[in-house]
Design an enzyme around this catalytic site. Structure first.
Site, mmCIF file in Angstrom:
data_model
loop_
_atom_site.group_PDB
_atom_site.id
_atom_site.type_symbol
_atom_site.label_atom_id
_atom_site.label_comp_id
_atom_site.label_asym_id
_atom_site.label_seq_id
_atom_site.Cartn_x
_atom_site.Cartn_y
_atom_site.Cartn_z
ATOM 1 N N VAL A 118 -26.275 -47.072 47.772
ATOM 2 C CA VAL A 118 -26.546 -45.943 48.657
ATOM 3 C C VAL A 118 -27.538 -45.009 47.967
ATOM 4 C CG1 VAL A 118 -25.538 -43.876 49.709
ATOM 5 C CG2 VAL A 118 -24.273 -46.026 49.770
ATOM 6 N N ALA A 132 -28.316 -41.648 43.805
ATOM 7 C CA ALA A 132 -27.914 -42.949 44.346
ATOM 8 C C ALA A 132 -26.596 -43.367 43.704
ATOM 9 C CB ALA A 132 -28.976 -43.993 44.056
ATOM 10 N N LYS A 133 -25.982 -44.373 44.210
ATOM 11 C CA LYS A 133 -24.815 -44.990 43.576
ATOM 12 C C LYS A 133 -24.639 -46.382 44.158
ATOM 13 C CE LYS A 133 -21.747 -43.580 40.527
ATOM 14 N NZ LYS A 133 -22.011 -42.588 39.450
ATOM 15 N N GLY A 134 -23.980 -47.253 43.399
ATOM 16 C CA GLY A 134 -23.709 -48.596 43.899
ATOM 17 C C GLY A 134 -22.366 -49.079 43.421
ATOM 18 N N ASP A 137 -21.502 -47.456 35.149
ATOM 19 C CA ASP A 137 -20.476 -46.557 35.668
ATOM 20 C C ASP A 137 -19.137 -47.244 35.365
ATOM 21 O OD1 ASP A 137 -20.311 -44.021 37.429
ATOM 22 O OD2 ASP A 137 -18.949 -45.371 38.438
#
Ligand code: NAD
Length: 423
Positions: free
Chosen positions: A67, A112-114, A153
């Site tokens: 995202v 962002a992040k995934g 992460d």
């Protein structure tokens, strides 16, 4: 009336929390309605379902997300997590928080992040590598040094970043080291990255103590979570003269009013894989550090630990959020009512993304800095960000979290406004 479990579930929806925090900040700074509409949603959300061949020859299909909340201030930046509880809503919230975090410390990134829904502990090393490389291929249409730069992460590390970078490089036909941060040093990682988040937490804690007139050498510190962020924060705060009275990991906690020797704790955890069994300390529950007698509390484990219930029992005068989202909005209100000074996650734990930014800059220039240089630059950025947020808090009589949000939203809104609407 809702049950305690329902209350927690309601308090714990990260996306709800993220949007609510944004709405409050937008209201406070008088943000125009159009920009509110744009910034309270994510710009891009990508879901993929991809097959991986397991060691027994079976094919398993996994679900993953990437995202991007905003790319107005620069390429998107944010970690990738591997966890069974990953959901699109959670990834969206984490992406939005990354936008604010990068804006608070004023580095030129969006957020962002995934994540992939998987318990990596159930995978062999070969399966983990294949899952990582296939997921990297799936999201390769979005990521890259100029577009979106992933980092480690929860449950992802330097090795996984190396596989992602190698996969992208194989597609490109040459090494694209700046496509990912948190890599091993040998392939373009930065010195100082491992300690960076805990170092940033420590810089913020010391700055807040100075502001509150607290002396480090008589301050008692309690730390929940003893992984990367928690153990580094504990070690550096001890080096700064504080006494670490409580620590915990997911298996339990330890307490000693006279102080716990942090380096020996780190060694104990390295050998035994947990804190449990360390001599000369009283055992306590994993959430014990949240409510012990102390001056400074560093929640550095997981989200949603300080709820309306637990926050009411916090005895620290200063809370420095090492973890992402450790306090629910209800918990936040309780802490505020009780006069606790809180340094919010988007400021306190921004040291990690700041040194990731340094790594990206070094990779783009193929020119690497000494650890001392990295730490100096990190200190300059974190101290400046703390001062700027404190100034907003004082000028507008706001808690530090809302001050940080106002600062961040104003910066992102300003970039969005300046760029204008396409087409
Ligand atoms: P980590 O996996 O290295 O450590 C997590 C620690 O928390 C472990 O000691 C684990 O045992 C403990 N823990 C888990 N559940 C717990 C519970 N219920 N009670 C007490 N302890 C518990 O992870 P990390 O990298 O140190 O990250 C910790 C937090 O900081 C996360 O919220 C993460 O998103 C956030 N964060 C990390 C970074 C970074 O650079 N590592 C940067 C920004 C934010």
């Amino acid at each position: 009336m809702s049950s305690p479990a329902e209350t927690l579930a309601e308090e714990a929806s990260e996306w709800r929390t993220a949007q609510r925090q944004f709405d409050d900040a937008a209201e406070l700074i008088g943000l125009e309605p159009d920009l509110r509409e744009i910034l309270r949603e994510v710009q891009r959300e990508f879901t993929c379902h991809f097959p991986v061949e397991m060691d027994d020859g079976d094919i398993q299909v996994f679900t993953g997300y990437r995202v991007q909340h905003s790319v107005h201030r620069g390429p998107a930046k944010g970690g990738i997590r591997f966890h069974p509880d990953v959901s699109l809503d959670e990834v969206k919230a984490l992406a939005m928080w990354m936008t604010w975090k990068c804006a608070v410390v004023n580095i030129p990134y969006g957020g962002a992040k995934g994540g992939v829904i998987v318990d990596p502990r159930r995978l062999s090393r070969r399966e983990l590598e294949h899952l990582t490389r296939r997921f990297a291929s799936e999201i390769s249409i979005l990521i890259g040094p100029d577009r979106d730069i992933p980092a480690p992460d929860v449950n992802t590390d330097a090795q996984i970043m190396a596989w992602i970078m190698d996969t992208l490089s194989m597609h490109a036909g040459y090494s694209v080291t700046a496509s990912v941060t948190g890599k091993p040093i040998e392939i373009g990682g930065s010195l100082g990255r491992v300690d960076a988040t805990g170092r940033g937490v420590t810089i913020c804690a010391l700055a807040a103590m100075e502001h509150l007139g607290m002396k480090p050498h008589i301050a008692k510190v309690s730390v929940q979570g003893f992984g990367n962020v928690g153990s580094v924060s504990a070690r550096l705060l001890e080096e700064a003269g504080c006494t670490i009275v409580a620590v915990s990991d997911e298996y339990g906690g330890l307490y000693n009013a006279l102080g716990l020797p942090v380096r020996r704790l780190i060694e104990h955890r390295r050998v035994h894989g947990r804190l449990e069994g360390f001599p000369g300390a009283e055992p306590m529950a994993s959430d014990g550090p949240l409510t012990v007698e102390c001056d400074v509390l560093v929640p550095a484990a997981i989200g949603n630990q300080l709820t309306s219930g637990s926050a009411a029992r916090v005895r620290a005068r200063l809370v420095v959020e090492g973890a992402n989202g450790p306090t629910t909005p209800e918990g936040d209100q309780v802490l505020q009512r009780n006069g606790v000074f809180l340094v919010p996650d988007i400021l306190a734990n921004a040291g990690g993304v700041t040194v990731s930014y340094f790594e990206w800059v070094q990779d783009l220039q193929s020119f690497f800095w000494s650890e001392h240089e990295v730490n100096q630059k990190l200190q300059t950025i974190m101290q400046r960000a703390f001062r700027e947020v404190l100034k907003v808090a004082q000028e507008r009589d706001l808690p530090m979290r809302m001050a940080a949000y106002c600062q961040a939203v104003r910066r992102v809104a300003s970039a969005t406004r300046d760029r204008g609407l396409y087409p």
